[in-house]
Design a protein around this motif. Sequence first.
Motif, PDB file in Angstrom:
ATOM      1  N   GLU A  61       0.844  -1.220   0.000  1.00 50.48           N
ATOM      2  CA  GLU A  61       0.000   0.000   0.000  1.00 50.48           C
ATOM      3  C   GLU A  61       0.875   1.264   0.000  1.00 50.48           C
ATOM      4  N   ALA A  62       1.938   1.227   0.803  1.00 49.96           N
ATOM      5  CA  ALA A  62       2.846   2.393   0.876  1.00 49.96           C
ATOM      6  C   ALA A  62       3.534   2.617  -0.472  1.00 49.96           C
ATOM      7  N   ILE A  63       3.924   1.525  -1.144  1.00 49.65           N
ATOM      8  CA  ILE A  63       4.545   1.645  -2.473  1.00 49.65           C
ATOM      9  C   ILE A  63       3.551   2.267  -3.448  1.00 49.65           C
ATOM     10  N   LYS A  64       2.294   1.809  -3.362  1.00 44.44           N
ATOM     11  CA  LYS A  64       1.252   2.340  -4.263  1.00 44.44           C
ATOM     12  C   LYS A  64       1.061   3.845  -4.042  1.00 44.44           C
ATOM     13  N   ARG A  65       1.026   4.273  -2.768  1.00 43.58           N
ATOM     14  CA  ARG A  65       0.862   5.707  -2.458  1.00 43.58           C
ATOM     15  C   ARG A  65       2.073   6.506  -2.943  1.00 43.58           C
ATOM     16  N   ALA A  66       3.267   5.955  -2.702  1.00 39.45           N
ATOM     17  CA  ALA A  66       4.501   6.652  -3.109  1.00 39.45           C
ATOM     18  C   ALA A  66       4.557   6.789  -4.633  1.00 39.45           C
ATOM     19  N   LEU A  67       4.170   5.729  -5.329  1.00 40.05           N
ATOM     20  CA  LEU A  67       4.202   5.742  -6.789  1.00 40.05           C
ATOM     21  C   LEU A  67       3.252   6.807  -7.333  1.00 40.05           C
ATOM     22  N   SER A  68       2.067   6.861  -6.719  1.00 39.11           N
ATOM     23  CA  SER A  68       1.065   7.845  -7.133  1.00 39.11           C
ATOM     24  C   SER A  68       1.568   9.266  -6.872  1.00 39.11           C
ATOM     25  N   ARG A  69       2.146   9.498  -5.677  1.00 39.28           N
ATOM     26  CA  ARG A  69       2.661  10.822  -5.321  1.00 39.28           C
ATOM     27  C   ARG A  69       3.836  11.243  -6.202  1.00 39.28           C
ATOM     28  N   SER A  70       4.643  10.267  -6.593  1.00 45.89           N
ATOM     29  CA  SER A  70       5.846  10.592  -7.376  1.00 45.89           C
ATOM     30  C   SER A  70       5.483  11.017  -8.797  1.00 45.89           C
ATOM     31  N   GLY A  71       4.338  10.530  -9.292  1.00 49.37           N
ATOM     32  CA  GLY A  71       3.934  10.858 -10.664  1.00 49.37           C
ATOM     33  C   GLY A  71       4.615   9.999 -11.715  1.00 49.37           C
ATOM     34  N   SER A  72       5.411   9.007 -11.284  1.00 48.67           N
ATOM     35  CA  SER A  72       6.100   8.144 -12.254  1.00 48.67           C
ATOM     36  C   SER A  72       5.105   7.213 -12.941  1.00 48.67           C
ATOM     37  N   ARG A  73       5.353   6.947 -14.215  1.00 48.72           N
ATOM     38  CA  ARG A  73       4.507   6.018 -14.970  1.00 48.72           C
ATOM     39  C   ARG A  73       5.192   4.662 -15.151  1.00 48.72           C
ATOM     40  N   LEU A  74       6.391   4.541 -14.636  1.00 49.54           N
ATOM     41  CA  LEU A  74       7.128   3.279 -14.828  1.00 49.54           C
ATOM     42  C   LEU A  74       6.432   2.134 -14.114  1.00 49.54           C
ATOM     43  N   LYS A  75       6.598   0.940 -14.660  1.00 47.42           N
ATOM     44  CA  LYS A  75       5.972  -0.249 -14.069  1.00 47.42           C
ATOM     45  C   LYS A  75       7.004  -1.266 -13.597  1.00 47.42           C
ATOM     46  N   GLN A  76       8.289  -1.012 -13.930  1.00 47.69           N
ATOM     47  CA  GLN A  76       9.317  -1.977 -13.547  1.00 47.69           C
ATOM     48  C   GLN A  76      10.265  -1.359 -12.525  1.00 47.69           C
ATOM     49  N   ALA A  77      10.652  -2.175 -11.558  1.00 43.68           N
ATOM     50  CA  ALA A  77      11.393  -1.637 -10.413  1.00 43.68           C
ATOM     51  C   ALA A  77      12.639  -2.448 -10.101  1.00 43.68           C
ATOM     52  N   ASN A 321      25.125  16.523  -8.009  1.00 42.75           N
ATOM     53  CA  ASN A 321      25.465  16.951  -9.371  1.00 42.75           C
ATOM     54  C   ASN A 321      24.356  16.654 -10.382  1.00 42.75           C
ATOM     55  N   MET A 322      23.158  16.360  -9.883  1.00 44.03           N
ATOM     56  CA  MET A 322      22.057  16.014 -10.794  1.00 44.03           C
ATOM     57  C   MET A 322      21.161  17.219 -11.044  1.00 44.03           C
ATOM     58  N   SER A 323      20.576  17.261 -12.231  1.00 44.29           N
ATOM     59  CA  SER A 323      19.541  18.265 -12.493  1.00 44.29           C
ATOM     60  C   SER A 323      18.200  17.677 -12.021  1.00 44.29           C
ATOM     61  N   LEU A 324      17.217  18.531 -11.834  1.00 46.54           N
ATOM     62  CA  LEU A 324      15.907  18.082 -11.336  1.00 46.54           C
ATOM     63  C   LEU A 324      14.834  18.401 -12.362  1.00 46.54           C
ATOM     64  N   SER A 325      13.883  17.470 -12.520  1.00 44.01           N
ATOM     65  CA  SER A 325      12.747  17.779 -13.385  1.00 44.01           C
ATOM     66  C   SER A 325      11.844  18.776 -12.661  1.00 44.01           C
ATOM     67  N   SER A 326      10.989  19.439 -13.387  1.00 40.80           N
ATOM     68  CA  SER A 326      10.146  20.501 -12.806  1.00 40.80           C
ATOM     69  C   SER A 326       9.186  19.956 -11.742  1.00 40.80           C
ATOM     70  N   ARG A 327       8.934  18.641 -11.770  1.00 38.89           N
ATOM     71  CA  ARG A 327       7.989  18.044 -10.813  1.00 38.89           C
ATOM     72  C   ARG A 327       8.586  17.859  -9.421  1.00 38.89           C
ATOM     73  N   VAL A 328       9.927  17.913  -9.355  1.00 41.41           N
ATOM     74  CA  VAL A 328      10.605  17.563  -8.098  1.00 41.41           C
ATOM     75  C   VAL A 328      10.828  18.815  -7.250  1.00 41.41           C
ATOM     76  N   GLN A 329      10.430  18.732  -5.980  1.00 40.00           N
ATOM     77  CA  GLN A 329      10.624  19.861  -5.049  1.00 40.00           C
ATOM     78  C   GLN A 329      12.053  19.833  -4.511  1.00 40.00           C
ATOM     79  N   ALA A 330      12.824  20.837  -4.892  1.00 42.76           N
ATOM     80  CA  ALA A 330      14.260  20.856  -4.576  1.00 42.76           C
ATOM     81  C   ALA A 330      14.533  20.815  -3.075  1.00 42.76           C
ATOM     82  N   GLN A 331      13.739  21.574  -2.308  1.00 48.88           N
ATOM     83  CA  GLN A 331      14.008  21.679  -0.863  1.00 48.88           C
ATOM     84  C   GLN A 331      13.783  20.340  -0.155  1.00 48.88           C
ATOM     85  N   ALA A 332      12.651  19.691  -0.483  1.00 51.76           N
ATOM     86  CA  ALA A 332      12.340  18.391   0.140  1.00 51.76           C
ATOM     87  C   ALA A 332      13.390  17.358  -0.253  1.00 51.76           C
TER      88      ALA A 332
END
Length: 352
Positions: A61-77, A321-332
Amino acid sequence: MGLFATNTTPLIGVDISSTAVKLLQLGQAGGKYRVEHYAVEPLPPNAVVEKNIVEVEAVGEAIKRALSRSGSRLKQAAAAVAGSAVITKMIPMQANLSEDDLEDQVQVEAAQYIPYPIEEVSLDFEVLGPVKDNPEMVQVLLAASRTENVEVRQSALELGGLTAKVIDVEAFAMENAFRLIADQLSVPKDALVALVDVGATMTTLNVLRNQRSIYSREQVFGGKQLTDEVMRRYGLSYEEAGLAKRQGGLPESYEIEVLEPFKEAMVQQIGRLLQFFYAGSEFNRVDQIVLAGGCASIPGIAEMVEEQIGVLTVVANPLANMSLSSRVQAQALAQDAPALMIACGLAMRSFD
């Protein structure tokens, strides 16, 4: 699906720790990594105990919530089994063996080292290269874990809407992520570096040389002890105490009476782990300490470790040294970065 399965599919790294599920998806842009999606989702108390999944549905359930919150569409982990659940062994073997013969030989060798029936074990191996001073032999790294440890992680991922493409070993994921922080260190590549991951309930020491792990040990100690003390002293629930630790709002007495003693205890644990390493090796000091895990974010902890242990100490930031996509909150993300080493090492498996 092996512990070292090579891969070319984009994967989301899923680190299942004692108190949270951490998801991280990386991309590549201009020769650098980019954080595409990430989420940290707390787990209910005792869903995972000392890295063992006890309540697979709660983790799913926690993975499902995290996946939904992250906005990722990937299905393989990619996920990992903990060091304490894995047996690793370096075995020299004949270099001229065919793939099939090598596999048969590994099975024979593994049976000698593994303390439970071979049919209950998930086994994998990787040829690391020729044995020093003997080109007719190769070093083979064998990794084995009880199949139930692997299957429970596969089940949790499936319940969360993901398929396990890679099941790695936490120490190897850590080693993978270490490559990202090696250039942040002020010591040469062949220096001895102690990577100390202080999580919620477990503290793991990985000693690396030439960016390869040469020693690993776990100890029961972590930030949950601080959370428990905050709950007890201030009459808060588990969730409230966890939040207050991160966001503040506790009485003035907290820093002196609760946080400082915890920091002292953490330094002692790190010192003890290093003593175990020195006692069992030819080394009597390390060149640098790198702190990772949730507790590495405690203000002033690196300075305290450096002062009391007498070794240069820094906090790990694998995402520096990574760039961030616009969806990612830099501070968090910056606050969570030291705790994302394993998730990062797993997400990097997308680019094997």
